[in-house]
Design a protein around this motif. Structure first.
Motif, mmCIF file in Angstrom:
data_model
loop_
_atom_site.group_PDB
_atom_site.id
_atom_site.type_symbol
_atom_site.label_atom_id
_atom_site.label_comp_id
_atom_site.label_asym_id
_atom_site.label_seq_id
_atom_site.Cartn_x
_atom_site.Cartn_y
_atom_site.Cartn_z
ATOM 1 N N PRO A 29 71.135 33.061 38.088
ATOM 2 C CA PRO A 29 69.810 32.791 38.206
ATOM 3 C C PRO A 29 69.763 31.228 37.658
ATOM 4 O O PRO A 29 70.501 31.037 36.715
ATOM 5 C CB PRO A 29 69.346 33.730 37.145
ATOM 6 N N ASN A 30 68.864 30.629 38.142
ATOM 7 C CA ASN A 30 68.457 29.150 37.864
ATOM 8 C C ASN A 30 69.403 28.158 38.171
ATOM 9 O O ASN A 30 69.587 26.857 37.545
ATOM 10 C CB ASN A 30 68.174 29.047 36.303
ATOM 11 N N MET A 89 73.907 37.769 40.484
ATOM 12 C CA MET A 89 72.778 38.341 41.368
ATOM 13 C C MET A 89 73.471 38.108 42.904
ATOM 14 O O MET A 89 74.198 37.257 43.177
ATOM 15 C CB MET A 89 71.717 37.402 41.185
ATOM 16 N N GLN A 92 62.255 25.743 43.160
ATOM 17 C CA GLN A 92 63.622 25.585 43.876
ATOM 18 C C GLN A 92 63.176 24.942 45.324
ATOM 19 O O GLN A 92 62.286 25.428 45.910
ATOM 20 C CB GLN A 92 64.612 26.658 44.095
ATOM 21 N N TYR A 142 70.825 29.459 44.832
ATOM 22 C CA TYR A 142 71.439 30.448 45.324
ATOM 23 C C TYR A 142 72.219 30.293 46.642
ATOM 24 O O TYR A 142 71.700 29.469 47.292
ATOM 25 C CB TYR A 142 70.745 31.817 45.694
ATOM 26 N N TYR A 200 68.094 39.744 52.435
ATOM 27 C CA TYR A 200 66.760 39.105 53.081
ATOM 28 C C TYR A 200 66.875 39.333 54.426
ATOM 29 O O TYR A 200 67.776 39.580 55.022
ATOM 30 C CB TYR A 200 66.690 37.627 52.873
ATOM 31 N N THR A 214 67.244 43.588 45.501
ATOM 32 C CA THR A 214 68.355 43.128 44.729
ATOM 33 C C THR A 214 69.375 44.173 44.644
ATOM 34 O O THR A 214 69.125 45.468 44.219
ATOM 35 C CB THR A 214 67.724 42.763 43.470
ATOM 36 N N PHE A 226 71.540 39.293 46.547
ATOM 37 C CA PHE A 226 70.313 39.682 47.306
ATOM 38 C C PHE A 226 70.317 39.922 48.897
ATOM 39 O O PHE A 226 71.278 39.324 49.566
ATOM 40 C CB PHE A 226 69.107 38.654 47.082
ATOM 41 N N ALA A 284 63.145 38.025 36.771
ATOM 42 C CA ALA A 284 64.154 38.991 37.399
ATOM 43 C C ALA A 284 65.188 38.331 38.144
ATOM 44 O O ALA A 284 66.276 38.992 38.669
ATOM 45 C CB ALA A 284 63.392 39.978 38.181
ATOM 46 N N GLY A 285 65.269 37.017 38.291
ATOM 47 C CA GLY A 285 66.301 36.389 38.983
ATOM 48 C C GLY A 285 66.123 36.264 40.522
ATOM 49 O O GLY A 285 66.860 35.247 40.925
ATOM 50 N N LYS A 286 65.231 36.843 41.220
ATOM 51 C CA LYS A 286 64.869 36.697 42.669
ATOM 52 C C LYS A 286 64.150 35.633 42.683
ATOM 53 O O LYS A 286 63.376 35.158 42.128
ATOM 54 C CB LYS A 286 64.297 38.193 43.068
ATOM 55 N N SER A 287 64.112 35.014 44.003
ATOM 56 C CA SER A 287 63.323 33.976 44.537
ATOM 57 C C SER A 287 62.402 34.377 45.579
ATOM 58 O O SER A 287 62.619 35.260 46.379
ATOM 59 C CB SER A 287 64.401 33.017 45.295
ATOM 60 N N ASN A 336 62.003 30.930 41.288
ATOM 61 C CA ASN A 336 63.017 31.862 40.889
ATOM 62 C C ASN A 336 62.531 32.531 39.520
ATOM 63 O O ASN A 336 62.325 32.116 38.500
ATOM 64 C CB ASN A 336 64.255 31.107 40.320
ATOM 65 N N LEU A 361 62.441 39.084 50.941
ATOM 66 C CA LEU A 361 63.316 39.990 50.227
ATOM 67 C C LEU A 361 63.167 41.255 50.525
ATOM 68 O O LEU A 361 62.062 41.895 50.415
ATOM 69 C CB LEU A 361 63.096 39.653 48.829
#
Lengths: 113, 110
Positions: free
Chosen positions: A98-99, A31, B33, A102, A35, A48, A33, B95-98, B92, A45
């Motif tokens: 993800p998870n 991923m 997070q 970042y 911002y 993506t 992104f 879709a993986g975005k925060s 999170n 945001l």
């Protein structure tokens, strides 16, 4: 965790011009992104960045104004097009899996005059 | 869309005092997070909580995820001047975005 190099760190631009911001990650990441952050405020945001396809934009942000490229799993660019003073802000890229949390680039402080 | 609300917006403490920031949601969170952003710096990932009632510690920092997974807290014991900055919670999504909260800005008086 990934290490991100973001360039430029700051710029002062004339209205009506465009600026391209680059982010290079030191490892392949799923991923990425982009911002925007006004001083003293939270992160908003923009989109993506999808590898090999068009970016997914959030409400209020459009491709014509903020074109994004992501040619591979380690690199992305954000262009701020046809700038106006309202575009003055800090722009940040982030990347990772993800998870797992970042990593953020050091940011680009943009001033439009 | 999903929103996470953070309180307080600002907190001023004397060095050595404790500090807590809270993150609340009206709906169940997939995870939470926490990030720290020093003045003039960029956000740095601290931790992720996933399980209901989860508690994690990092030295003087204690992170909790509520039983209903609708709230979370970050507690700092005996603050130091190095703790200054803005603390953000974020969810999170699938879709993986925060999605970030508004943040709590901590100042510490030596």
């Amino acid at each position: 965790s990934a290490v991100i190099s973001q360039k430029p760190s700051r710029d002062i631009c004339q209205r009506g011009t465009s600026l391209t911001i680059q982010c290079q990650v030191d490892s392949q990441v799923t991923m990425m992104f982009w911002y925007r952050q006004q001083p003293g405020q939270s992160l908003t945001l923009i989109a993506t960045a999808n590898q090999g396809s068009e970016a997914t934009y959030e409400s209020g942000f459009v491709i014509d104004k903020f074109p994004i490229s992501r040619p591979n799993l380690t690199f992305s660019t954000l262009t701020v097009s046809n700038m106006s003073p309202e575009d003055s802000s800090i722009y940040l890229c982030s990347a990772g899996q993800p998870n797992y949390g970042y990593t953020f680039g050091s940011g680009t402080r943009l001033t439009v005059v | 869309g999903q929103q996470v609300m953070q309180i307080p917006q600002y907190q001023h403490v004397q060095e050595g005092e404790d500090f807590t920031t809270y993150c609340n949601s009206s709906t169940t969170l997939s995870n939470i997070q926490w990030y720290k952003q020093r003045p003039g710096g960029h956000p740095v990932f601290l931790i992720q909580l996933v399980k209901s009632g989860e508690v994690k510690k990092q030295k003087r920092l204690t992170f909790q995820f509520g039983e209903a997974k609708k709230n979370s807290s970050l507690h700092i014991t005996a603050t130091q001047t190095t703790d200054v900055g803005t603390y953000f919670c974020a969810e999170n999504t699938n879709a993986g975005k925060s999605t970030f909260g508004d943040g709590t800005t901590l100042t510490v008086k030596p």
